[in-house]
Write a protein that holds these residues in place. Structure first.
Motif, PDB file in Angstrom:
ATOM      1  N   ALA A 146      16.173   6.590 -45.770  1.00  0.00           N
ATOM      2  CA  ALA A 146      15.075   7.740 -44.724  1.00  0.00           C
ATOM      3  C   ALA A 146      14.317   6.768 -44.442  1.00  0.00           C
ATOM      4  CB  ALA A 146      15.097   8.579 -45.260  1.00  0.00           C
ATOM      5  N   GLY A 147      13.347   7.104 -43.221  1.00  0.00           N
ATOM      6  CA  GLY A 147      12.670   6.217 -42.154  1.00  0.00           C
ATOM      7  C   GLY A 147      12.614   4.896 -42.018  1.00  0.00           C
ATOM      8  N   LYS A 148      14.237   4.508 -42.261  1.00  0.00           N
ATOM      9  CA  LYS A 148      14.314   2.733 -42.666  1.00  0.00           C
ATOM     10  C   LYS A 148      15.347   2.350 -40.933  1.00  0.00           C
ATOM     11  CE  LYS A 148      13.237   1.187 -46.720  1.00  0.00           C
ATOM     12  NZ  LYS A 148      13.709   0.602 -48.208  1.00  0.00           N
ATOM     13  N   GLY A 149      15.347   1.551 -40.633  1.00  0.00           N
ATOM     14  CA  GLY A 149      16.433   0.723 -39.650  1.00  0.00           C
ATOM     15  C   GLY A 149      16.463  -0.443 -40.079  1.00  0.00           C
ATOM     16  N   LEU A 150      17.999  -0.979 -39.686  1.00  0.00           N
ATOM     17  CA  LEU A 150      18.613  -2.696 -40.127  1.00  0.00           C
ATOM     18  C   LEU A 150      17.936  -3.213 -38.903  1.00  0.00           C
ATOM     19  CD1 LEU A 150      22.259  -1.231 -41.355  1.00  0.00           C
ATOM     20  CD2 LEU A 150      20.593  -2.148 -42.588  1.00  0.00           C
ATOM     21  N   ILE A 151      18.275  -4.509 -39.480  1.00  0.00           N
ATOM     22  CA  ILE A 151      17.335  -5.647 -38.187  1.00  0.00           C
ATOM     23  C   ILE A 151      19.003  -6.772 -38.679  1.00  0.00           C
ATOM     24  CG2 ILE A 151      15.262  -5.134 -37.890  1.00  0.00           C
ATOM     25  CD1 ILE A 151      15.091  -7.684 -39.751  1.00  0.00           C
ATOM     26  N   TYR A 152      19.404  -7.061 -37.741  1.00  0.00           N
ATOM     27  CA  TYR A 152      20.352  -8.574 -37.850  1.00  0.00           C
ATOM     28  C   TYR A 152      19.762  -9.688 -36.794  1.00  0.00           C
ATOM     29  CZ  TYR A 152      23.271  -7.287 -33.873  1.00  0.00           C
ATOM     30  OH  TYR A 152      23.662  -7.048 -32.957  1.00  0.00           O
ATOM     31  N   GLY A 153      20.432 -10.646 -37.496  1.00  0.00           N
ATOM     32  CA  GLY A 153      20.003 -12.434 -36.024  1.00  0.00           C
ATOM     33  C   GLY A 153      20.460 -13.118 -37.404  1.00  0.00           C
ATOM     34  N   SER A 154      20.182 -14.370 -36.386  1.00  0.00           N
ATOM     35  CA  SER A 154      19.755 -15.829 -37.270  1.00  0.00           C
ATOM     36  C   SER A 154      18.654 -16.237 -37.903  1.00  0.00           C
ATOM     37  CB  SER A 154      21.583 -16.450 -37.090  1.00  0.00           C
ATOM     38  OG  SER A 154      21.072 -17.227 -35.614  1.00  0.00           O
ATOM     39  N   CYS A 155      19.016 -17.087 -38.493  1.00  0.00           N
ATOM     40  CA  CYS A 155      18.138 -18.858 -38.177  1.00  0.00           C
ATOM     41  C   CYS A 155      18.501 -19.842 -38.599  1.00  0.00           C
ATOM     42  CB  CYS A 155      17.050 -17.934 -39.258  1.00  0.00           C
ATOM     43  SG  CYS A 155      15.832 -18.811 -39.833  1.00  0.00           S
ATOM     44  N   LEU A 156      18.003 -20.622 -37.894  1.00  0.00           N
ATOM     45  CA  LEU A 156      17.619 -22.266 -38.301  1.00  0.00           C
ATOM     46  C   LEU A 156      16.834 -22.783 -38.870  1.00  0.00           C
ATOM     47  CD1 LEU A 156      20.149 -24.422 -36.981  1.00  0.00           C
ATOM     48  CD2 LEU A 156      19.053 -24.351 -34.537  1.00  0.00           C
ATOM     49  N   GLN A 157      16.947 -22.987 -39.368  1.00  0.00           N
ATOM     50  CA  GLN A 157      16.391 -23.801 -40.789  1.00  0.00           C
ATOM     51  C   GLN A 157      16.429 -25.717 -40.586  1.00  0.00           C
ATOM     52  OE1 GLN A 157      19.624 -22.610 -42.235  1.00  0.00           O
ATOM     53  NE2 GLN A 157      18.824 -20.340 -42.260  1.00  0.00           N
ATOM     54  N   ARG A 158      15.478 -26.004 -41.295  1.00  0.00           N
ATOM     55  CA  ARG A 158      14.305 -26.695 -40.918  1.00  0.00           C
ATOM     56  C   ARG A 158      15.585 -28.130 -41.877  1.00  0.00           C
ATOM     57  NH1 ARG A 158       9.566 -27.997 -40.384  1.00  0.00           N
ATOM     58  NH2 ARG A 158       9.588 -26.232 -38.901  1.00  0.00           N
TER      59      ARG A 158
END
Length: 301
Positions: A146-158
């Motif tokens: 409750a009270g939360k949403g989902l995020i998704y994505g990607s990260c290109l690291q150093r």
């Protein structure tokens, strides 16, 4: 009309209004919460200079919000210690009442900062303290808290390859509404890929990208390096509000959000890319309960 006293060098060349404003603003402290939210505005206050030259009946007439109003009231209360040259009418001193504005501008809220890069409100907060990583959302979980949403994505690291194989890499976010920070693992340990997908459940709110944590290029896994995640260096007309200095996105409760590809591969040159269709195709087979095609696009701006 009453005359504000000369209190410092150069005051004799200033008007009464200018002298009063300088005096009020001398101990001015921009509220950190207002800086964090990028909020400013004009507070109107009233007071009376009585026949003895004393400032009385100090009060706010119109405010902006609680934190700004409290700082404005603290500043204008300094007038109670000032003795004016009182106003005169028909040859005798009289009381005169005023209403005046006091402007809170985010662009001047950190005017004493040594450089633009230390001028926003996240640098004033306690977010640098060590925080445990947030638990990732995996394919076995179904019900969203409750009270939360989902995020998704990607990260290109150093870093990638064997130089950072055994060490995780992290992006720290700050919820600008609550002031709380979260730490996302964007490269799992024992993973040598330069780009990795992530999925997390976060409390609803507006988030700013804050820090990137990765193994020090010299010491490797023995020491973590932190780098502030900021928008490109501002030019003329720079503002210290977070909208000018930090990438931000909004999480809504009960919804799925695509937050982009965070390209952190180049030092102090972050890029935020929209590669939703590519990532959706990669992630959908592993998350049967989620419909990535219907996700809200919340790429940080």
């Amino acid at each position: 009309m009453p005359v504000f006293p000369v209190l410092e060098p150069g005051d004799s060349a200033r008007t009464t209004s200018q002298r009063m404003t300088r005096f009020i603003s001398k101990d001015f402290k921009y509220p950190r919460t207002a800086l964090r939210d990028g909020v400013g505005g004009r507070v109107f206050f009233s007071f009376t200079v009585n026949a003895q030259g004393h400032t009385t009946d100090l009060k706010l007439v119109k405010g902006v919000r609680a934190d700004i109003d409290a700082e404005a009231l603290r500043c204008i209360q300094r007038l109670a210690a000032v003795t004016w040259q009182p106003g005169w009418q028909d040859g005798r001193p009289v009381s005169v009442s005023f209403t005046a504005p006091l402007t809170f501008s985010v662009s001047t809220g950190t005017k004493d900062a040594p450089s633009p890069w230390s001028a926003d409100s996240l640098d004033l907060g306690p977010f640098q303290k060590l925080a445990l990583p947030t638990q990732a959302w995996n394919s076995d979980r179904k019900a969203l808290p409750a009270g939360k949403g989902l995020i998704y994505g990607s990260c290109l690291q150093r870093l990638g390859g064997t130089s950072s194989l055994g060490t995780g890499e992290y992006v720290r976010l700050v919820n600008v509404r609550t002031g709380k920070s979260v730490r996302l693992n964007v490269k799992p340990a024992l993973n040598s890929r330069r780009e990795n997908a992530f999925c997390y459940a976060l409390p609803a709110g507006r988030y700013a990208l804050y820090l990137y944590e990765f193994p020090d290029p010299v010491w490797g896994a023995c020491r973590m390096h932190t780098e502030s995640i900021r928008k490109p260096a501002p030019g003329r007309g720079y503002s210290s509000s977070l909208s000018s200095t930090r990438f931000q996105f909004v999480v809504e409760a009960g919804k799925l959000h695509y937050v982009g590809t965070w390209n952190l591969a180049n030092e102090n040159q972050p890029e935020i890319l929209n590669e939703k269709s590519i990532l959706d195709a990669r992630m959908q087979p592993n998350f049967e309960s989620l419909r990535f095609s219907d996700a809200q696009v919340a790429v940080p701006q």
